[in-house]
Every structure is written in structure tokens, then in C-alpha cells.
Design a protein around this motif. Structure first.
Motif, mmCIF file in Angstrom:
data_model
loop_
_atom_site.group_PDB
_atom_site.id
_atom_site.type_symbol
_atom_site.label_atom_id
_atom_site.label_comp_id
_atom_site.label_asym_id
_atom_site.label_seq_id
_atom_site.Cartn_x
_atom_site.Cartn_y
_atom_site.Cartn_z
ATOM 1 N N ALA A 167 17.032 25.349 28.400
ATOM 2 C CA ALA A 167 16.565 24.091 27.967
ATOM 3 C C ALA A 167 16.913 23.187 29.306
ATOM 4 O O ALA A 167 17.256 23.181 30.300
ATOM 5 N N MET A 168 15.556 21.872 28.044
ATOM 6 C CA MET A 168 15.192 21.515 29.620
ATOM 7 C C MET A 168 16.082 19.958 29.753
ATOM 8 O O MET A 168 15.664 19.732 28.177
ATOM 9 N N LEU A 169 15.977 19.853 30.607
ATOM 10 C CA LEU A 169 17.524 18.259 30.835
ATOM 11 C C LEU A 169 15.921 17.108 30.289
ATOM 12 O O LEU A 169 16.683 16.142 30.206
ATOM 13 N N THR A 170 14.949 16.845 31.667
ATOM 14 C CA THR A 170 13.910 16.148 31.856
ATOM 15 C C THR A 170 13.524 15.910 30.400
ATOM 16 O O THR A 170 13.106 13.823 30.762
ATOM 17 N N PRO A 171 13.197 16.018 29.547
ATOM 18 C CA PRO A 171 12.768 15.083 28.401
ATOM 19 C C PRO A 171 13.154 13.948 28.103
ATOM 20 O O PRO A 171 12.876 13.343 27.973
ATOM 21 N N LYS A 172 14.332 14.318 28.452
ATOM 22 C CA LYS A 172 15.969 13.290 27.821
ATOM 23 C C LYS A 172 16.063 12.457 29.337
ATOM 24 O O LYS A 172 16.050 11.253 28.747
ATOM 25 N N ILE A 173 15.909 12.129 30.172
ATOM 26 C CA ILE A 173 15.878 11.348 31.260
ATOM 27 C C ILE A 173 14.504 10.874 31.157
ATOM 28 O O ILE A 173 14.515 9.841 31.614
ATOM 29 N N ILE A 174 13.494 11.421 30.981
ATOM 30 C CA ILE A 174 12.393 10.791 30.228
ATOM 31 C C ILE A 174 12.356 9.642 29.598
ATOM 32 O O ILE A 174 11.993 8.341 29.886
ATOM 33 N N THR A 175 13.034 10.194 28.513
ATOM 34 C CA THR A 175 12.974 8.589 27.722
ATOM 35 C C THR A 175 14.053 7.388 28.036
ATOM 36 O O THR A 175 13.750 6.653 28.317
ATOM 37 N N LEU A 176 15.758 7.341 29.054
ATOM 38 C CA LEU A 176 16.057 6.922 29.605
ATOM 39 C C LEU A 176 14.464 5.840 30.514
ATOM 40 O O LEU A 176 15.061 5.244 31.338
ATOM 41 N N VAL A 177 13.656 6.712 31.887
ATOM 42 C CA VAL A 177 13.066 6.464 32.583
ATOM 43 C C VAL A 177 11.846 5.546 31.962
ATOM 44 O O VAL A 177 11.814 4.059 32.352
ATOM 45 N N TYR A 178 11.462 5.828 30.790
ATOM 46 C CA TYR A 178 10.692 4.844 30.085
ATOM 47 C C TYR A 178 11.126 3.506 29.260
ATOM 48 O O TYR A 178 10.991 2.115 29.632
ATOM 49 N N TRP A 179 12.407 3.745 29.270
ATOM 50 C CA TRP A 179 13.088 2.236 28.779
ATOM 51 C C TRP A 179 13.762 1.321 30.206
ATOM 52 O O TRP A 179 13.415 0.163 29.953
#
Length: 83
Positions: A9-21
């Protein structure tokens, strides 16, 4: 948990959402700071930072998410061909 440790499972897409905010907050505060400071260049520069930063952060994060969506779709195709 196992899927994260073995990279199923990829963890990075969840982190990208946080980085966007976070990037959006930085763009808003920088734009507002430039709008209302004497040193920043004025209202129009601040408005440009605000709009450009928000749009730029969104585009950058969307491009990263597209890469992960391509990966997911390729995995689905590979699983379908294995059967």
C-alpha cells in the motif's frame, strides 16, 4: 500494517494531502503578509502570491497524485493479466 511495511500500500498519497494543506496555508499567510506590509511590494503582489501559490500548490500535488493513480491502475492491469 503489513501492507505498509512491505510496500503493498502506498503511504505517500496520504502525505501529499497533508503537504497540500501546509502549502496552501503558507501561500495564504505569505500573500496576506505581502498585502499588508510596507516591504512586501503591495496589495497586487500579495494577491498574486496568494492566487499563484494556491494554484501552484494544487497543480503540483495533483501531478504527484496522478503518478500514484497510474501506479494503482497498472497494478490492477497486472493482477488481471495474472489470472
Amino acid at each position: 500494517m503489513k501492507s505498509i511495511f512491505f510496500f503493498d500500500a502506498m503511504l505517500t498519497p496520504k502525505i501529499i494531502t497533508l503537504v497540500y494543506w501546509l502549502l496552501l496555508a503558507v501561500a495564504v499567510f505569505s500573500g496576506l503578509g505581502a498585502m499588508f506590509s510596507d516591504y512586501g511590494g503591495g496589495f497586487l503582489v500579495g494577491l498574486g502570491i496568494l492566487i499563484g501559490g494556491a494554484v501552484g500548490a494544487r497543480i503540483w500535488c495533483e501531478l504527484l497524485i496522478v503518478l500514484f493513480k497510474i501506479h494503482e491502475n497498472l497494478q490492477k492491469i497486472a493482477e488481471k493479466n495474472d489470472q
